[in-house]
Design a protein around this motif. Structure first.
Motif, PDB file in Angstrom:
ATOM      1  N   THR A 109       0.737  -1.195   0.136  1.00 46.05           N
ATOM      2  CA  THR A 109       0.128  -0.055  -0.059  1.00 46.05           C
ATOM      3  C   THR A 109       0.890   1.302   0.051  1.00 46.05           C
ATOM      4  O   THR A 109       1.801   1.436   0.750  1.00 46.05           O
ATOM      5  N   HIS A 113      -3.037   9.657  -2.858  1.00 50.75           N
ATOM      6  CA  HIS A 113      -4.455   9.356  -3.500  1.00 50.75           C
ATOM      7  C   HIS A 113      -4.084   7.949  -4.444  1.00 50.75           C
ATOM      8  O   HIS A 113      -2.848   7.853  -4.939  1.00 50.75           O
ATOM      9  N   ASN A 115      -5.741   6.103  -1.845  1.00 54.55           N
ATOM     10  CA  ASN A 115      -5.658   5.608  -0.586  1.00 54.55           C
ATOM     11  C   ASN A 115      -6.128   6.858   0.383  1.00 54.55           C
ATOM     12  O   ASN A 115      -5.721   8.049   0.296  1.00 54.55           O
ATOM     13  N   TRP A 137      -2.961   4.060   6.400  1.00 56.36           N
ATOM     14  CA  TRP A 137      -3.368   4.386   4.907  1.00 56.36           C
ATOM     15  C   TRP A 137      -4.259   2.962   4.639  1.00 56.36           C
ATOM     16  O   TRP A 137      -3.690   1.936   4.441  1.00 56.36           O
ATOM     17  N   ARG A 139      -6.696   1.047   1.436  1.00 55.74           N
ATOM     18  CA  ARG A 139      -6.961   1.346   0.115  1.00 55.74           C
ATOM     19  C   ARG A 139      -8.563   1.354  -0.077  1.00 55.74           C
ATOM     20  O   ARG A 139      -9.223   0.818   0.735  1.00 55.74           O
ATOM     21  N   HIS A 187      -6.034  -3.479  -9.779  1.00 60.48           N
ATOM     22  CA  HIS A 187      -6.445  -2.348  -8.913  1.00 60.48           C
ATOM     23  C   HIS A 187      -6.909  -1.052  -9.702  1.00 60.48           C
ATOM     24  O   HIS A 187      -7.981  -0.566  -9.157  1.00 60.48           O
ATOM     25  N   ASN A 191     -10.788   0.276  -9.110  1.00 61.09           N
ATOM     26  CA  ASN A 191     -10.888   1.361  -8.400  1.00 61.09           C
ATOM     27  C   ASN A 191     -11.673   2.158  -9.353  1.00 61.09           C
ATOM     28  O   ASN A 191     -12.424   3.092  -8.703  1.00 61.09           O
ATOM     29  N   SER A 317      -2.252   3.797  -9.096  1.00 61.15           N
ATOM     30  CA  SER A 317      -2.651   2.471  -8.569  1.00 61.15           C
ATOM     31  C   SER A 317      -2.424   2.649  -6.937  1.00 61.15           C
ATOM     32  O   SER A 317      -1.365   3.455  -6.328  1.00 61.15           O
ATOM     33  N   PRO A 318      -3.305   2.067  -6.082  1.00 58.27           N
ATOM     34  CA  PRO A 318      -3.120   2.226  -4.570  1.00 58.27           C
ATOM     35  C   PRO A 318      -2.019   1.292  -4.118  1.00 58.27           C
ATOM     36  O   PRO A 318      -1.817   1.561  -2.811  1.00 58.27           O
TER      37      PRO A 318
END
Length: 321
Positions: A109, A113, A115, A137, A139, A187, A191, A317-318
């Motif tokens: 993670t 952003h 997250n 943090w 996701r 992801h 998302n 990407s998170p």
């Protein structure tokens, strides 16, 4: 005596070091640096600002942003924990470890952003005997603690906003389904479409209506026996429908039917959503859903074949890739 600067080697400044604190504590996975430093100062009975001054001796004027100034090697010296262990647990200072050429961070993670910072699961922290508030943090796909059945996702700003959803099996199933979608599509894609699905369901059922979301809200009011509930309850109540709609929007078959298909195929797409009872009212009259369709339709300013490539290049990407 004169020194030729052009030929002399650069001056090596001494590496600063600090004395270890009397009491140390391990960081929580994906904990914010501000949360960890605050807990570290609390257990050692010192002022948090004074501790930051020690961990960031060169930037005394930026005490409001410790994640930008705390030095990894100084934090390791103060806690007695290896720099590698700290960097793996604290996303905000992980970049200082990358500067040393350390690899193996793929899939972890990241800080920032998309997250968000949320309180850690209160039951997990209690089981680990962690005292005080812990911020981590998280996701976008991490909404329910499956170990304890606690809602920890959207609109949770304090531990008091967390609540049990074990008595709603569809909530736990939605969290597992969310994870399976990420395993299949990745992801970035999940998302993106989950954000649209969440907005579509939210706008459609925001007001009291005969929907599954408001059936759960009535159940929450009856269970908690209160007149007002935190916003986290409303976000959780529509989570199963948001994940189910994400599964439809991300499907290549249904996306083609909605965006490039004939009127018959498009009508089949709307009827499928209506059959799943994911929106309030006819889906073909939902403005938010039509907004998603128009965003995916070919545009004059887009190059042919680049309709979906843009979505993958400008979204972050998170997790580390």
């Amino acid at each position: 005596m004169k020194i030729d600067i052009s030929t002399s080697s650069p001056i090596q400044l001494p590496r600063l070091s600090v004395r270890a604190l009397p009491r140390s504590l391990p960081p929580v996975a994906n904990e914010t640096i501000g949360s960890f430093v605050a807990r570290l100062a609390f257990v050692n009975h010192i002022n948090c600002r004074d501790l930051i001054r020690v961990l960031a001796p060169t930037c005394r004027s930026q005490l409001r942003a410790p994640e930008k100034i705390v030095r990894l090697h100084l934090l390791a010296g103060a806690t007695g924990i290896k720099s590698t262990h700290l960097a793996y647990a604290l996303p905000e200072i992980r970049g200082q470890l990358l500067d040393q050429g350390v690899s193996g961070l793929k899939g972890m993670t990241i800080a920032g952003h998309p997250n968000r910072i949320h309180p850690a699961c209160r039951l997990c922290m209690g089981a680990k005997n962690v005292v005080g508030r812990v911020s981590v943090w998280r996701r976008p796909d991490q909404n329910i603690c499956l170990r304890h059945g606690i809602w920890i996702g959207r609109d949770v700003t304090t531990p008091a906003d967390q609540f049990c959803v074990n008595d709603l099996p569809e909530m736990l199933q939605a969290q597992r389904r969310h994870g399976k979608l990420i395993s299949r599509y990745g992801h970035r894609a999940v998302n993106y479409h989950y954000g649209h699905a969440h907005n579509i369901v939210d706008v459609s059922s925001r007001l009291p209506s005969p929907t599954k979301r408001w059936s759960r809200m009535l159940y929450f009011f009856e269970r908690e026996k209160v007149e007002r509930l935190p916003r986290s309850y409303s976000s959780a109540a529509m989570y199963p429908e948001a994940v189910a709609l994400t599964n439809i929007l991300i499907s290549p078959y249904w996306r083609h039917s909605a965006v490039h298909g004939s009127p018959i195929e498009q009508d089949k797409f709307f009827r499928h959503i209506q059959l799943k009872d994911l929106t309030n009212g006819p889906p073909n009259l939902d403005r938010s859903l039509w907004g998603w369709i128009r965003e995916h339709q070919p545009q004059p300013w887009r190059h042919t074949g680049q309709q979906f490539l843009d979505l993958r290049t400008h979204l972050r990407s998170p997790v580390a890739e």
